[in-house]
Scaffold this motif. Structure first.
Motif, PDB file in Angstrom:
ATOM      1  N   VAL A   9      -6.643 -35.964  71.118  1.00 16.45           N
ATOM      2  CA  VAL A   9      -6.473 -34.617  70.954  1.00 16.45           C
ATOM      3  C   VAL A   9      -5.531 -34.444  69.665  1.00 16.45           C
ATOM      4  N   ARG A  10      -6.209 -33.588  68.608  1.00 10.42           N
ATOM      5  CA  ARG A  10      -5.557 -33.584  67.403  1.00 10.42           C
ATOM      6  C   ARG A  10      -5.488 -32.048  66.772  1.00 10.42           C
ATOM      7  N   ASP A  11      -4.267 -31.722  66.501  1.00 11.42           N
ATOM      8  CA  ASP A  11      -4.048 -30.469  65.802  1.00 11.42           C
ATOM      9  C   ASP A  11      -5.036 -30.532  64.279  1.00 11.42           C
ATOM     10  N   THR A  12      -5.489 -29.593  64.152  1.00 12.52           N
ATOM     11  CA  THR A  12      -6.340 -29.379  62.849  1.00 12.52           C
ATOM     12  C   THR A  12      -5.746 -28.189  61.851  1.00 12.52           C
ATOM     13  N   PRO A  13      -6.053 -28.330  60.387  1.00 13.13           N
ATOM     14  CA  PRO A  13      -5.811 -26.926  59.641  1.00 13.13           C
ATOM     15  C   PRO A  13      -6.553 -25.672  60.180  1.00 13.13           C
ATOM     16  N   ILE A  14      -5.870 -24.559  59.820  1.00 12.45           N
ATOM     17  CA  ILE A  14      -6.557 -23.585  60.291  1.00 12.45           C
ATOM     18  C   ILE A  14      -7.595 -23.268  59.243  1.00 12.45           C
ATOM     19  N   ALA A  15      -8.909 -23.586  59.629  1.00 13.36           N
ATOM     20  CA  ALA A  15      -9.962 -23.607  58.793  1.00 13.36           C
ATOM     21  C   ALA A  15     -11.097 -24.136  59.729  1.00 13.36           C
ATOM     22  N   GLU A  16     -11.585 -22.998  60.208  1.00  7.20           N
ATOM     23  CA  GLU A  16     -12.592 -23.040  61.379  1.00  7.20           C
ATOM     24  C   GLU A  16     -13.726 -23.505  60.788  1.00  7.20           C
ATOM     25  N   GLU A  17     -14.153 -23.117  59.772  1.00  3.22           N
ATOM     26  CA  GLU A  17     -15.652 -23.960  59.099  1.00  3.22           C
ATOM     27  C   GLU A  17     -15.315 -25.399  59.046  1.00  3.22           C
ATOM     28  N   ALA A  18     -14.238 -25.848  58.822  1.00  2.94           N
ATOM     29  CA  ALA A  18     -14.106 -27.292  58.729  1.00  2.94           C
ATOM     30  C   ALA A  18     -13.801 -27.726  60.462  1.00  2.94           C
ATOM     31  N   ILE A  19     -13.436 -27.209  61.200  1.00  4.62           N
ATOM     32  CA  ILE A  19     -13.213 -27.515  62.715  1.00  4.62           C
ATOM     33  C   ILE A  19     -14.679 -27.844  63.208  1.00  4.62           C
ATOM     34  N   ILE A  20     -15.457 -26.721  62.849  1.00  9.10           N
ATOM     35  CA  ILE A  20     -17.050 -26.868  63.299  1.00  9.10           C
ATOM     36  C   ILE A  20     -17.694 -27.862  62.412  1.00  9.10           C
ATOM     37  N   GLY A  21     -17.669 -27.957  61.161  1.00  9.66           N
ATOM     38  CA  GLY A  21     -17.971 -28.829  60.438  1.00  9.66           C
ATOM     39  C   GLY A  21     -17.972 -30.438  60.519  1.00  9.66           C
ATOM     40  N   VAL A  22     -16.748 -30.404  60.497  1.00  5.63           N
ATOM     41  CA  VAL A  22     -15.970 -31.793  61.100  1.00  5.63           C
ATOM     42  C   VAL A  22     -16.593 -32.435  62.286  1.00  5.63           C
ATOM     43  N   GLY A  23     -16.588 -31.601  63.247  1.00  5.15           N
ATOM     44  CA  GLY A  23     -16.964 -31.734  64.456  1.00  5.15           C
ATOM     45  C   GLY A  23     -18.715 -32.079  64.704  1.00  5.15           C
ATOM     46  N   ILE A  24     -19.355 -31.373  63.760  1.00  2.00           N
ATOM     47  CA  ILE A  24     -20.852 -31.722  63.720  1.00  2.00           C
ATOM     48  C   ILE A  24     -20.954 -32.915  63.141  1.00  2.00           C
ATOM     49  N   GLY A  25     -20.292 -33.238  61.997  1.00  2.00           N
ATOM     50  CA  GLY A  25     -20.466 -34.649  61.425  1.00  2.00           C
ATOM     51  C   GLY A  25     -20.036 -35.752  62.312  1.00  2.00           C
ATOM     52  N   ALA A  26     -18.944 -35.690  63.305  1.00  2.00           N
ATOM     53  CA  ALA A  26     -18.622 -36.427  64.198  1.00  2.00           C
ATOM     54  C   ALA A  26     -19.661 -36.692  65.329  1.00  2.00           C
ATOM     55  N   ALA A  27     -20.099 -35.627  65.543  1.00  2.00           N
ATOM     56  CA  ALA A  27     -21.402 -35.774  66.721  1.00  2.00           C
ATOM     57  C   ALA A  27     -22.416 -36.491  66.276  1.00  2.00           C
ATOM     58  N   MET A  28     -22.703 -36.129  64.885  1.00  2.00           N
ATOM     59  CA  MET A  28     -23.777 -36.995  64.261  1.00  2.00           C
ATOM     60  C   MET A  28     -23.369 -38.316  64.193  1.00  2.00           C
ATOM     61  N   GLY A  29     -22.319 -38.759  64.086  1.00  2.00           N
ATOM     62  CA  GLY A  29     -21.772 -40.133  63.946  1.00  2.00           C
ATOM     63  C   GLY A  29     -21.402 -41.055  65.280  1.00  2.00           C
ATOM     64  N   GLY A  30     -22.102 -40.393  66.359  1.00  2.00           N
ATOM     65  CA  GLY A  30     -21.714 -41.085  67.560  1.00  2.00           C
ATOM     66  C   GLY A  30     -20.462 -40.379  68.486  1.00  2.00           C
ATOM     67  N   MET A  31     -20.003 -39.377  68.184  1.00  2.00           N
ATOM     68  CA  MET A  31     -18.762 -39.013  69.125  1.00  2.00           C
ATOM     69  C   MET A  31     -19.318 -37.669  69.948  1.00  2.00           C
ATOM     70  N   ARG A  32     -18.490 -37.229  70.875  1.00  2.00           N
ATOM     71  CA  ARG A  32     -18.646 -36.153  71.473  1.00  2.00           C
ATOM     72  C   ARG A  32     -17.588 -35.171  71.428  1.00  2.00           C
ATOM     73  N   PRO A  33     -17.333 -34.669  70.290  1.00  2.00           N
ATOM     74  CA  PRO A  33     -16.240 -33.679  69.991  1.00  2.00           C
ATOM     75  C   PRO A  33     -16.185 -32.385  70.772  1.00  2.00           C
ATOM     76  N   VAL A  34     -15.123 -31.769  71.585  1.00  2.00           N
ATOM     77  CA  VAL A  34     -14.804 -30.604  71.717  1.00  2.00           C
ATOM     78  C   VAL A  34     -14.143 -29.727  70.865  1.00  2.00           C
ATOM     79  N   CYS A  35     -14.618 -28.892  70.320  1.00  2.00           N
ATOM     80  CA  CYS A  35     -13.846 -28.150  69.157  1.00  2.00           C
ATOM     81  C   CYS A  35     -13.381 -27.052  69.476  1.00  2.00           C
ATOM     82  N   GLU A  36     -12.119 -26.713  69.700  1.00  2.00           N
ATOM     83  CA  GLU A  36     -11.531 -25.411  70.111  1.00  2.00           C
ATOM     84  C   GLU A  36     -11.549 -24.514  69.018  1.00  2.00           C
TER      85      GLU A  36
END
Lengths: 327, 346
Positions: A54-81
């Protein structure tokens, strides 16, 4: 069966899925320490239970979603809040141009198994912080969109969403976090794309979802005292839209009111009304009616905010109007 | 690098050059529609970078992606067929020129929203870090993408989490038609310095320089030293896309850059100078590449358009119940039989 809050139901879903699958992580703004975990407390305590996941992120919603997409492509199941639905607009390109497109545009070669959790809602926070974007998300092919109204649905649908191989926009609601309902201790799942009767009745069908399910139930209790029995269909999933129960109900009641919180023009209610009349025109004894939010940027003042939003009394008034009409 | 590998780098660059020239021709013949962004002049960047990576390292690039797909191992046939919008293309005609992909070669796609793929690259690197795969993600972008929010959000995040990602700017000095001095307030390396990120400037017209730089920063990432930034200075010979009349750039400037052409320079200064090849062998390579591209064009032209009944395939990976009631999914596609195919667009 224990009665727990919507908030607690969501947390239990997250905990169970994190225990089950080590690739599930939670990333978002202030999900770790702030106020114990999450601006609205949904992730409280989970960072301690699941170190590094469970990790805090910068206030950068485009990156929260974008990094989540990339991680999902790479084999993870991120839940992005995303703290509130208002801030998803910053990430709209990532959600619509990337999350939703990957699978189809790349001909199935890429999958994006991620969940975007975010609440609609209001609470004296004025125009930029009091919005409902259900219809926006539901408009986009490639997204699955879920909007549970009860703690039971919230838990079962969140677990299914995390296991789903497609991007799921999971729309919570600020005014629902504290509401209570029965949730079994044992594990259960609720499928995406299946609507649910929240009340049976014979006189009028109400098609709704999210917070307006609760307001519609309140309205139903008032109407029952007058001898009017409404049937409430809770869509639960907004894309794909399951209108099978609504259709079944219309065959019986011959009257439909669509109740939504968002703006009326080009809202989801318009789509639902159009689809139902295409499929059940001959069953209808009255034009399909809509109850929706007023089309103004939300004001801060208490009385103006209340006037803008639909509540149980608006549903009651719409039912009265429909029952009094002779066609 | 041994002779065989050096010659292979040369051949790849020539393949990209010839492929792009023939693609431009096919565009003029209306075999290819939409936007077509050609890679002429920048060949050393993709070829040098890919040669420095492991086969399972992840590569994410922007819409000027033909050279990357070819360098990463997609066949000229599949790439040309994709440009033609055919079923045999890299995405079966779904994505077109700007959205090539080849996941089995860890080529995660061309992305056409400027800067949009940078967070995705950080995410792939985050997955590599979390799952301990040892992979490095290479993210290529144009200089025009270094001013948008996702650039800064992705660099900040990558540095913060110490992610194994290489942000590589293919700095051809123009954002479409707008020169760097008009679109950026600070020199390129200063942008990386803002995030305290290891950075190098690289001669993008020198395939070996690109290769060596990517080797260095990939090794840093594998050692756990986190992200890095490469400002690869290069030049594109053609306009932004085939729709660009290229009137705003100085012809003398284009000519000056062509004097540093990465292909002739590599042939002259490395292959011939070290007596690794004869001029005759270079001619043979040229001929074999021309044949390969001619074959790709024939293949693309003979390939069928995608079947209409595949239109809804893969909108979702996992179908759900009641999908058939979800509006548009219920209706079979209806398309007039006599629509003009592959019409040329502005």
């Amino acid at each position: 069966m224990a009665e727990i809050t919507y908030r607690e139901a969501l947390k239990r879903a997250l905990r169970e899925e994190m225990q089950r699958d080590p690739t599930v992580v939670i990333w978002g703004e202030d999900v770790v320490a702030y106020a114990g975990g999450g601006a609205y407390g949904v992730t409280s305590g989970l960072a301690k239970e699941f170190p590094g996941r469970v990790r805090d992120t910068p206030i950068a919603e485009e990156a929260i979603i974008g990094v989540g997409i990339g991680a999902a492509m790479g084999g993870m199941r991120p839940v992005c809040e995303i703290m509130t639905v208002n801030f998803t607009l910053v990430a709209w390109d990532q959600i619509v141009n990337h999350a939703a497109k990957q699978s189809h545009m790349f001909n199935g070669q890429i999958k994006v198994p991620m969940v975007i959790r975010t609440p609609n809602g209001h609470g004296r926070t004025a125009a930029t912080h009091s919005q409902n974007f259900d219809a926006w998300f539901a408009h986009v092919p490639g997204l699955k969109v879920v909007a549970p109204s009860t703690p039971y649905d919230a838990k079962g649908l969140l677990k299914t969403s995390i296991r789903d191989d497609d991007p799921v926009v999971f729309l919570e609601h600020l005014q629902l976090y504290g509401t209570r309902g029965e949730v079994p201790d044992e594990e259960y799942l609720i499928p995406i794309g299946v609507s649910d009767y929240k009340r049976r009745g014979k006189d009028v069908t109400i098609v709704t979802w999210g917070r307006m399910t609760m307001e519609s139930l309140k309205a139903a209790r008032i109407l029952a005292e007058e001898g009017i029995e409404v049937e409430i269909v809770d869509l639960r999933t907004l894309r794909p839209l399951d209108l099978s129960l609504a259709l079944e109900s219309v065959h019986k009641t011959n009257r439909v009111i669509v109740v939504e919180e968002g703006w009326r023009t080009a809202g989801l209610g318009a789509e639902i009304a159009a689809s139902l009349q295409e499929m059940a025109f001959n069953d209808l004894d009255a034009p399909i009616a809509r109850v929706a939010g007023l089309e103004v940027p939300m004001p801060y003042a208490r009385n103006l905010e209340r006037a803008t939003l639909p509540f149980a009394e608006d549903v009651v008034a719409a039912v009265h109007a429909m029952m009094q009409q002779q066609y | 690098m041994d002779k065989e590998n050096l010659v292979a780098l040369y051949r790849q660059m020539v393949l990209i050059r010839v492929f792009e020239d023939r693609a431009a021709e096919m565009y003029a013949k209306a075999k290819i529609a939409g936007f077509l962004h050609l890679y002429n002049g920048q060949e050393a960047v993709a070829v040098g970078a890919v040669s420095a990576l492991n086969p399972d390292d992840d590569v994410v690039v922007n819409y000027r992606d033909h050279g990357w797909a070819l360098a990463r191992g997609s066949s000229a046939r599949a790439v040309m067929a994709e440009l033609f919008g055919r079923a045999t293309g890299t995405t079966g005609g779904r994505g077109g020129s700007m959205h090539l992909v080849d996941v089995k070669n860890h080529f995660w796609g061309g992305y056409a929203i400027v800067g949009g793929h940078l967070p995705l690259a950080a995410g792939l690197a985050a997955a590599a870090q979390y799952l301990k795969t040892g992979r490095v993600t290479l993210c290529s972008m144009g200089d025009g993408s270094t001013n948008i929010g996702t650039f800064h959000a992705a660099l900040n995040w990558a540095k913060l989490w110490n992610l194994p990602v290489i942000f590589m700017v293919e700095n051809n000095q123009y954002a479409m038609g707008t020169h760097y001095d008009v679109h950026s307030a600070v020199p390129m390396l200063q942008k990386a310095a803002g995030y305290n990120m290891y950075a190098e400037e690289v001669d993008g017209m020198d395939v070996m320089a690109v290769r060596e730089a990517v080797c260095r920063v990939a090794e840093r990432a594998r050692r756990g030293e986190g992200p890095s930034f490469l400002n690869v200075v290069t030049y594109r010979y053609r306009g932004h896309s085939m729709a660009d009349p290229d009137v705003q750039r100085d012809k003398a400037e284009i000519a000056r850059w062509k004097e540093r052409d990465p292909i002739t320079r590599f042939a002259r200064d490395v292959l011939l100078k070290r007596n690794l090849v004869t001029p005759k062998e270079l001619e043979d390579i040229q001929k074999s590449v021309e044949q390969e591209v001619e074959d790709a064009i024939e293949f693309a032209d003979k390939s069928p358009e995608p079947a209409l009944d595949t239109l809804y395939d893969y909108i979702y990976q996992q179908p759900v119940r009641n999908m058939q009631i979800a509006g548009s999914l219920i209706r079979p596609p209806t398309v007039a039989k006599d629509i003009p195919t592959n019409g040329k667009h502005a």
